[in-house]
Each structure stands twice: as C-alpha cells, then as structure tokens.
Scaffold this motif. Structure first.
Motif, PDB file in Angstrom:
ATOM      1  N   LEU A   1       0.819  -1.212   0.000  1.00 27.23           N
ATOM      2  CA  LEU A   1       0.000   0.000   0.000  1.00 27.23           C
ATOM      3  C   LEU A   1       0.855   1.265   0.000  1.00 27.23           C
ATOM      4  N   ASP A   2       2.067   1.193   0.579  1.00 28.62           N
ATOM      5  CA  ASP A   2       3.003   2.317   0.458  1.00 28.62           C
ATOM      6  C   ASP A   2       3.318   2.561  -1.014  1.00 28.62           C
ATOM      7  N   GLY A   3       3.589   1.478  -1.750  1.00 32.60           N
ATOM      8  CA  GLY A   3       3.876   1.596  -3.182  1.00 32.60           C
ATOM      9  C   GLY A   3       2.701   2.155  -3.961  1.00 32.60           C
ATOM     10  N   TYR A   4       1.501   1.699  -3.611  1.00 31.05           N
ATOM     11  CA  TYR A   4       0.285   2.215  -4.245  1.00 31.05           C
ATOM     12  C   TYR A   4       0.152   3.715  -3.970  1.00 31.05           C
ATOM     13  N   TYR A   5       0.322   4.103  -2.713  1.00 31.73           N
ATOM     14  CA  TYR A   5       0.211   5.506  -2.309  1.00 31.73           C
ATOM     15  C   TYR A   5       1.183   6.390  -3.098  1.00 31.73           C
ATOM     16  N   ILE A   6       2.476   6.030  -3.076  1.00 34.05           N
ATOM     17  CA  ILE A   6       3.474   6.910  -3.697  1.00 34.05           C
ATOM     18  C   ILE A   6       3.258   6.979  -5.208  1.00 34.05           C
ATOM     19  N   ASN A   7       2.814   5.904  -5.822  1.00 33.13           N
ATOM     20  CA  ASN A   7       2.540   5.912  -7.256  1.00 33.13           C
ATOM     21  C   ASN A   7       1.395   6.866  -7.594  1.00 33.13           C
ATOM     22  N   ILE A   8       0.327   6.820  -6.809  1.00 33.14           N
ATOM     23  CA  ILE A   8      -0.824   7.703  -7.057  1.00 33.14           C
ATOM     24  C   ILE A   8      -0.438   9.162  -6.821  1.00 33.14           C
ATOM     25  N   VAL A   9       0.282   9.436  -5.735  1.00 32.87           N
ATOM     26  CA  VAL A   9       0.657  10.825  -5.438  1.00 32.87           C
ATOM     27  C   VAL A   9       1.599  11.355  -6.512  1.00 32.87           C
ATOM     28  N   ARG A  10       2.555  10.541  -6.930  1.00 31.22           N
ATOM     29  CA  ARG A  10       3.499  10.984  -7.956  1.00 31.22           C
ATOM     30  C   ARG A  10       2.837  11.195  -9.310  1.00 31.22           C
ATOM     31  N   LYS A  11       2.083  10.205  -9.762  1.00 31.72           N
ATOM     32  CA  LYS A  11       1.596  10.199 -11.137  1.00 31.72           C
ATOM     33  C   LYS A  11       0.131  10.599 -11.288  1.00 31.72           C
ATOM     34  N   GLY A  12      -0.574  10.724 -10.172  1.00 31.66           N
ATOM     35  CA  GLY A  12      -1.987  11.071 -10.234  1.00 31.66           C
ATOM     36  C   GLY A  12      -2.829   9.854 -10.549  1.00 31.66           C
ATOM     37  N   LYS A  13      -4.109  10.092 -10.682  1.00 25.97           N
ATOM     38  CA  LYS A  13      -5.032   9.000 -10.987  1.00 25.97           C
ATOM     39  C   LYS A  13      -6.002   9.493 -12.047  1.00 25.97           C
ATOM     40  N   GLN A  14      -6.106   8.724 -13.119  1.00 28.73           N
ATOM     41  CA  GLN A  14      -7.007   9.086 -14.215  1.00 28.73           C
ATOM     42  C   GLN A  14      -8.075   8.017 -14.398  1.00 28.73           C
ATOM     43  N   ARG A  15      -9.220   8.461 -14.832  1.00 34.88           N
ATOM     44  CA  ARG A  15     -10.289   7.553 -15.239  1.00 34.88           C
ATOM     45  C   ARG A  15     -10.947   8.174 -16.460  1.00 34.88           C
ATOM     46  N   ASN A  16     -11.107   7.366 -17.480  1.00 31.68           N
ATOM     47  CA  ASN A  16     -11.723   7.820 -18.734  1.00 31.68           C
ATOM     48  C   ASN A  16     -11.054   9.076 -19.289  1.00 31.68           C
ATOM     49  N   GLY A  17      -9.735   9.139 -19.138  1.00 30.72           N
ATOM     50  CA  GLY A  17      -8.973  10.235 -19.717  1.00 30.72           C
ATOM     51  C   GLY A  17      -8.972  11.534 -18.929  1.00 30.72           C
ATOM     52  N   THR A  18      -9.618  11.554 -17.755  1.00 28.72           N
ATOM     53  CA  THR A  18      -9.599  12.764 -16.931  1.00 28.72           C
ATOM     54  C   THR A  18      -8.969  12.449 -15.586  1.00 28.72           C
ATOM     55  N   PHE A  19      -8.256  13.422 -15.068  1.00 24.31           N
ATOM     56  CA  PHE A  19      -7.606  13.244 -13.783  1.00 24.31           C
ATOM     57  C   PHE A  19      -8.628  13.296 -12.657  1.00 24.31           C
ATOM     58  N   LYS A  20      -8.617  12.283 -11.809  1.00 18.11           N
ATOM     59  CA  LYS A  20      -9.397  12.274 -10.580  1.00 18.11           C
ATOM     60  C   LYS A  20      -8.521  12.812  -9.446  1.00 18.11           C
ATOM     61  N   MET A  21      -7.204  12.657  -9.614  1.00 16.41           N
ATOM     62  CA  MET A  21      -6.224  13.281  -8.725  1.00 16.41           C
ATOM     63  C   MET A  21      -5.046  13.671  -9.602  1.00 16.41           C
ATOM     64  N   PHE A  22      -4.611  14.902  -9.453  1.00 16.86           N
ATOM     65  CA  PHE A  22      -3.515  15.394 -10.267  1.00 16.86           C
ATOM     66  C   PHE A  22      -2.180  14.893  -9.736  1.00 16.86           C
ATOM     67  N   PRO A  23      -1.193  14.712 -10.616  1.00 10.38           N
ATOM     68  CA  PRO A  23       0.122  14.253 -10.175  1.00 10.38           C
ATOM     69  C   PRO A  23       0.867  15.354  -9.419  1.00 10.38           C
ATOM     70  N   PHE A  24       1.591  14.950  -8.388  1.00  6.67           N
ATOM     71  CA  PHE A  24       2.364  15.894  -7.586  1.00  6.67           C
ATOM     72  C   PHE A  24       3.862  15.791  -7.840  1.00  6.67           C
TER      73      PHE A  24
END
Length: 157
Positions: free
Chosen positions: A110-133
């Motif tokens: 889950l640490d790996g999941y967390y850092i990946n999402i924070v670094r790269k953001g999260k997209q669904r259907n081509g739109t960011f649900k969380m922007f990359p930091f």
C-alpha cells in the motif's frame, strides 16, 4: 402562470452562479510548498516503502503539508466528505491481518500504491481524478504526508 423572459433569464443566471460556486468549492488546489529541511534527504531514487514511518518530525511536517495540499479534496484531518477517498482507511485492510509478515507485506504494497498515485496522479476515462504531484512536491514531502496519514488511521496496525 406566465413567466416573463426577464424573469427566466434572471432565474437561469442565479442557477448558473450557484452551480459555479459549488464547482469551485474546493478552493485553490495549487500545490503549496513544503519545508522538509528537518527530514533526512532521500535522494533521487524513489522509495517504495515509507522511510519516515514513526518519525514524529515527519508526521508534524506531513500534517502541515496535508493541510496545504490534500485537505481541500480529501477533507480536514483526512476525514473525507464522501466524494474522495477517506485516507484514514488507506491501510485499513492490513490491520485485520494477524500474521506479522503478511501485515508488513500489505503495508509495503500500500506504500507503493500511495506513492505511485501521489506521484503520477489518478485518471479515469482520460480525466484526472487526482492530479500528479511529482515535480511539485519532493519525495520527502510525499512521505511526510503518508507518515501523517498513518497517525490518522481508522484502524491502528
């Protein structure tokens, strides 16, 4: 009842203003700087496990960083309003594991999941649900935030 065009326009304008106000309810989401000078430098290689786990200074810095960079979407003190994930539950599934090795592996995953999402953001259907930091916050700030979130866990490990 007959509505006059001016009344309809005024009502429509009022609805648009109200809708615009709710779409900006999260406020300024421009990443805020995080002073990580009190933390050990982590270098250029990205860690996949929280190097600051249990570090009180990191948790303090992370609390401030969370307030300036995450709370607008994820809620004050990591308590979500229901639209975005409640980050107190991030490691929740690991808490129920009795086997220490499995629990440690779960937390690391889950640490790996967390850092990946924070670094790269999260997209669904081509739109960011969380922007990359990545490029906006350094690795130390990201892990300090995770350390803070670990103090807010709904289910302690």
């Amino acid at each position: 009842m007959i509505f006059r065009p001016s009344f309809v326009r005024a009502a429509l304008a009022a609805c648009l203003v109200a809708a615009a106000g709710t779409s900006f309810a999260h406020g300024d989401v421009t990443p805020q700087p995080v002073d990580t000078k009190g933390l050990p430098a982590l270098g250029d290689a990205w860690r996949v496990e929280n190097p600051f786990r249990g570090n009180a200074d990191a948790a303090r810095i992370g609390a401030s960083a969370y307030g300036g960079n995450c709370a607008a979407c994820h809620g004050l003190e990591a308590v979500s309003g229901g639209i975005t994930p409640d980050l107190r539950k991030l490691d929740g599934e690991c808490a129920s594991l009795a086997d220490a090795a499995k629990k440690a592996a779960c937390v690391k995953e889950l640490d790996g999941y967390y850092i990946n999402i924070v670094r790269k953001g999260k997209q669904r259907n081509g739109t960011f649900k969380m922007f990359p930091f990545e490029g906006k916050l350094n690795q130390e700030a990201m892990w300090a935030i995770k350390t803070y979130l670990e103090t807010r866990r709904e289910k302690p490990l």
